[in-house]
Scaffold this motif. Structure first.
Motif, PDB file in Angstrom:
ATOM      1  N   LEU A 271       0.867  -1.169   0.000  1.00  0.00           N
ATOM      2  CA  LEU A 271       0.000   0.000   0.000  1.00  0.00           C
ATOM      3  C   LEU A 271       0.904   1.219   0.000  1.00  0.00           C
ATOM      4  N   LEU A 272       0.805   2.033  -1.046  1.00  0.00           N
ATOM      5  CA  LEU A 272       1.621   3.240  -1.165  1.00  0.00           C
ATOM      6  C   LEU A 272       0.709   4.453  -1.116  1.00  0.00           C
ATOM      7  N   LEU A 273       1.118   5.474  -0.345  1.00  0.00           N
ATOM      8  CA  LEU A 273       0.329   6.682  -0.204  1.00  0.00           C
ATOM      9  C   LEU A 273       1.208   7.903  -0.423  1.00  0.00           C
ATOM     10  N   HIS A 274       0.648   8.928  -1.099  1.00  0.00           N
ATOM     11  CA  HIS A 274       1.421  10.140  -1.352  1.00  0.00           C
ATOM     12  C   HIS A 274       0.479  11.329  -1.459  1.00  0.00           C
ATOM     13  N   GLY A 275       0.958  12.506  -1.076  1.00  0.00           N
ATOM     14  CA  GLY A 275       0.207  13.741  -1.230  1.00  0.00           C
ATOM     15  C   GLY A 275       0.593  14.462  -2.502  1.00  0.00           C
ATOM     16  N   THR A 276      -0.383  15.153  -3.124  1.00  0.00           N
ATOM     17  CA  THR A 276      -0.096  15.836  -4.383  1.00  0.00           C
ATOM     18  C   THR A 276       0.780  17.070  -4.192  1.00  0.00           C
ATOM     19  N   ALA A 277       0.880  17.573  -2.967  1.00  0.00           N
ATOM     20  CA  ALA A 277       1.661  18.788  -2.703  1.00  0.00           C
ATOM     21  C   ALA A 277       2.870  18.509  -1.824  1.00  0.00           C
ATOM     22  N   ASP A 278       3.413  17.305  -1.932  1.00  0.00           N
ATOM     23  CA  ASP A 278       4.588  16.932  -1.138  1.00  0.00           C
ATOM     24  C   ASP A 278       5.814  17.699  -1.632  1.00  0.00           C
ATOM     25  N   PRO A 279       6.442  18.546  -0.774  1.00  0.00           N
ATOM     26  CA  PRO A 279       7.591  19.329  -1.214  1.00  0.00           C
ATOM     27  C   PRO A 279       8.942  18.688  -0.916  1.00  0.00           C
ATOM     28  N   VAL A 280       8.928  17.450  -0.408  1.00  0.00           N
ATOM     29  CA  VAL A 280      10.173  16.801   0.022  1.00  0.00           C
ATOM     30  C   VAL A 280      10.506  15.593  -0.839  1.00  0.00           C
ATOM     31  N   ALA A 292       5.957  -0.584 -11.249  1.00  0.00           N
ATOM     32  CA  ALA A 292       6.868  -1.723 -11.357  1.00  0.00           C
ATOM     33  C   ALA A 292       6.282  -2.961 -10.682  1.00  0.00           C
ATOM     34  N   LEU A 293       5.630  -2.767  -9.542  1.00  0.00           N
ATOM     35  CA  LEU A 293       4.972  -3.887  -8.858  1.00  0.00           C
ATOM     36  C   LEU A 293       3.819  -4.426  -9.693  1.00  0.00           C
ATOM     37  N   ARG A 294       3.047  -3.540 -10.293  1.00  0.00           N
ATOM     38  CA  ARG A 294       1.930  -3.965 -11.137  1.00  0.00           C
ATOM     39  C   ARG A 294       2.429  -4.799 -12.314  1.00  0.00           C
ATOM     40  N   THR A 295       3.538  -4.395 -12.896  1.00  0.00           N
ATOM     41  CA  THR A 295       4.106  -5.123 -14.033  1.00  0.00           C
ATOM     42  C   THR A 295       4.424  -6.560 -13.658  1.00  0.00           C
ATOM     43  N   ARG A 296       4.798  -6.772 -12.396  1.00  0.00           N
ATOM     44  CA  ARG A 296       5.146  -8.118 -11.929  1.00  0.00           C
ATOM     45  C   ARG A 296       3.960  -8.849 -11.323  1.00  0.00           C
ATOM     46  N   GLY A 297       2.775  -8.277 -11.431  1.00  0.00           N
ATOM     47  CA  GLY A 297       1.575  -8.939 -10.927  1.00  0.00           C
ATOM     48  C   GLY A 297       1.456  -8.941  -9.422  1.00  0.00           C
ATOM     49  N   ALA A 298       2.161  -8.033  -8.752  1.00  0.00           N
ATOM     50  CA  ALA A 298       2.122  -7.982  -7.293  1.00  0.00           C
ATOM     51  C   ALA A 298       0.828  -7.331  -6.808  1.00  0.00           C
ATOM     52  N   ASP A 299       0.521  -7.564  -5.557  1.00  0.00           N
ATOM     53  CA  ASP A 299      -0.628  -6.948  -4.889  1.00  0.00           C
ATOM     54  C   ASP A 299      -0.217  -5.535  -4.485  1.00  0.00           C
ATOM     55  N   THR A 300      -0.644  -4.529  -5.215  1.00  0.00           N
ATOM     56  CA  THR A 300      -0.225  -3.159  -4.942  1.00  0.00           C
ATOM     57  C   THR A 300      -1.385  -2.194  -5.127  1.00  0.00           C
ATOM     58  N   THR A 301      -1.493  -1.253  -4.198  1.00  0.00           N
ATOM     59  CA  THR A 301      -2.488  -0.184  -4.247  1.00  0.00           C
ATOM     60  C   THR A 301      -1.784   1.128  -3.948  1.00  0.00           C
ATOM     61  N   ARG A 302      -2.052   2.146  -4.780  1.00  0.00           N
ATOM     62  CA  ARG A 302      -1.491   3.479  -4.529  1.00  0.00           C
ATOM     63  C   ARG A 302      -2.644   4.445  -4.275  1.00  0.00           C
ATOM     64  N   ASP A 336      -7.405  -1.328   6.985  1.00  0.00           N
ATOM     65  CA  ASP A 336      -8.088  -2.324   6.152  1.00  0.00           C
ATOM     66  C   ASP A 336      -7.090  -3.121   5.316  1.00  0.00           C
ATOM     67  N   PHE A 337      -6.064  -2.446   4.806  1.00  0.00           N
ATOM     68  CA  PHE A 337      -5.032  -3.155   4.049  1.00  0.00           C
ATOM     69  C   PHE A 337      -4.301  -4.158   4.938  1.00  0.00           C
ATOM     70  N   LEU A 338      -3.952  -3.750   6.149  1.00  0.00           N
ATOM     71  CA  LEU A 338      -3.266  -4.660   7.064  1.00  0.00           C
ATOM     72  C   LEU A 338      -4.145  -5.848   7.424  1.00  0.00           C
ATOM     73  N   ARG A 339      -5.410  -5.611   7.649  1.00  0.00           N
ATOM     74  CA  ARG A 339      -6.318  -6.727   7.943  1.00  0.00           C
ATOM     75  C   ARG A 339      -6.389  -7.710   6.795  1.00  0.00           C
ATOM     76  N   ARG A 340      -6.438  -7.188   5.578  1.00  0.00           N
ATOM     77  CA  ARG A 340      -6.560  -8.062   4.412  1.00  0.00           C
ATOM     78  C   ARG A 340      -5.285  -8.865   4.177  1.00  0.00           C
ATOM     79  N   THR A 341      -4.139  -8.215   4.265  1.00  0.00           N
ATOM     80  CA  THR A 341      -2.887  -8.887   3.951  1.00  0.00           C
ATOM     81  C   THR A 341      -2.324  -9.733   5.087  1.00  0.00           C
ATOM     82  N   LEU A 342      -2.750  -9.455   6.315  1.00  0.00           N
ATOM     83  CA  LEU A 342      -2.250 -10.212   7.473  1.00  0.00           C
ATOM     84  C   LEU A 342      -3.343 -11.053   8.120  1.00  0.00           C
ATOM     85  N   ARG A 343      -4.354 -11.398   7.354  1.00  0.00           N
ATOM     86  CA  ARG A 343      -5.482 -12.119   7.951  1.00  0.00           C
ATOM     87  C   ARG A 343      -5.132 -13.556   8.338  1.00  0.00           C
ATOM     88  N   GLY A 344      -4.009 -14.067   7.837  1.00  0.00           N
ATOM     89  CA  GLY A 344      -3.557 -15.394   8.245  1.00  0.00           C
ATOM     90  C   GLY A 344      -4.179 -16.518   7.440  1.00  0.00           C
TER      91      GLY A 344
END
Length: 344
Positions: A271-280, A292-302, A336-344
């Motif tokens: 799970l990747l998160l970013h702000g549109t006005a990030d100055p750093v 790059a993760l999508r290209t490899r078929g990985a589970d990724t959400t931005r 919610d992402f942590l629950r889904r990916t770490l549900r066991g």
């Protein structure tokens, strides 16, 4: 072109920390959101705490590596463990700090919110430019924390079959790089430890390709990253190397998580998160990794937060800038992402 949500400030590290050039952009270009979830945090309610009892343990020494001069450095972690009927899945929080500091006390409320959702949250220190070390040692520290927590799982009340990394800014970069390595060591080439692998990564406004960290910024900010006296070059090559990223392309490539996506047969969920006005950190940094993760078929959400800056800019004590990152909506995306990916 977005304007940063805070004026261009001066960065003064804590006493004893070497002075480095931490640059803040005056403008931020738009990045593609076609494969991302776009969220407008304006007006969203903030998180509230108190939903569950949480026990806390502080200043646990998890490793004692050495700095560039050979001096031992006790590295500590703090641990939040929720009151649950069974061992809790583990989330290791890797704090930001411009590769210069690593204050485990950061993000107290958001870490508690995640703990109250049923996760044990360990917040760690790691070596930085201040100790004369590089990204390799910082990754080794994250991996050492993983091993320590797995070794002491029964004592701490955590479920080591379900482990995630969650980092912000510099910590997001380290979480992503550690995650894609799958336990492979950078400081000891050829060594792989399954105990240092994780199932999920939350990367909040972290860098990926450090050679392009300022790609979305104004010309002056881009130019400031071309030499050797900036945080990206120092973290890759060493504080006193005098080398820019262009001077050491092999090291810059090794520091790029995108170049390690084939290190493990099964990549963790991202799970990747970013702000549109990030100055750093340029918003396109998380996009590069996401694609790059999508290209490899990985589970990724931005997830892209409209108008959001660089977290709470903790090194500047700018709490107001952090409000988009502590809304219930934003934090529930993480939970919610942590629950889904770490549900066991």
């Amino acid at each position: 072109m977005a304007e940063p949500t805070a004026p261009r400030p001066e960065f003064t590290p804590a006493e004893g920390t070497p002075q480095v050039d931490l640059t803040f952009a005056t403008s931020v270009a738009e990045s593609d959101t076609g494969t991302s979830i776009v969220v407008d945090p304006a007006g969203e309610p903030q998180i509230t705490l108190g939903a569950r009892k949480v026990a806390e343990r502080r200043d646990i020494v998890y490793a004692t590596p050495r700095d560039a001069d050979g001096n031992p450095i006790p590295l500590r972690l703090d641990l939040l463990v929720p009151d649950t009927d069974a061992p809790a899945p583990l989330v290791i929080y890797v704090p930001g700090g411009g590769f210069v500091i690593s204050r485990k006390e950061l993000a107290a409320d958001t870490k508690t919110y995640v703990a109250e959702a049923g996760f044990a949250v360990a917040s760690i220190e790691y070596r930085t430019i201040a100790q004369g070390t590089t990204f390799r040692e910082a990754v080794a520290d994250v991996q050492s924390a993983l091993r320590h927590l797995r070794t002491h799982a029964e004592e701490y009340g955590i479920d080591v079959r379900r482990v995630a990394l969650w980092g912000e800014s510099a910590g997001g970069y380290l979480a992503a790089l550690t995650g894609v390595l799958g336990g492979r060591s950078l400081s000891e080439p050829g060594t792989t430890d399954p105990e240092a692998a994780v199932q999920a990564v939350v990367d909040t406004f972290g860098a990926s390709d450090l050679t392009r960290i300022a790609a979305d910024f104004d010309p002056a900010t881009r130019a400031s990253y071309e030499g050797a006296d900036n945080i990206a070059a120092m973290f890759v090559n060493g504080r006193s190397s005098g080398a820019s990223l262009a001077d050491a392309p092999d090291a810059a490539a090794e520091a790029n998580p995108l170049n390690h996506l084939d290190s493990t047969p099964v990549l963790p969920g991202f799970l990747l998160l970013h702000g549109t006005a990030d100055p750093v950190v340029s918003p396109s940094q998380t996009l590069l990794l996401h694609e790059a993760l999508r290209t490899r078929g990985a589970d990724t959400t931005r997830v892209v937060l409209v108008g959001a800056g660089h977290g709470d800019l903790a090194v500047l004590d700018d709490e107001e800038v952090g409000r988009p990152w502590s809304t219930r909506r934003t934090m529930d995306l993480i939970v919610d992402f942590l629950r889904r990916t770490l549900r066991g």
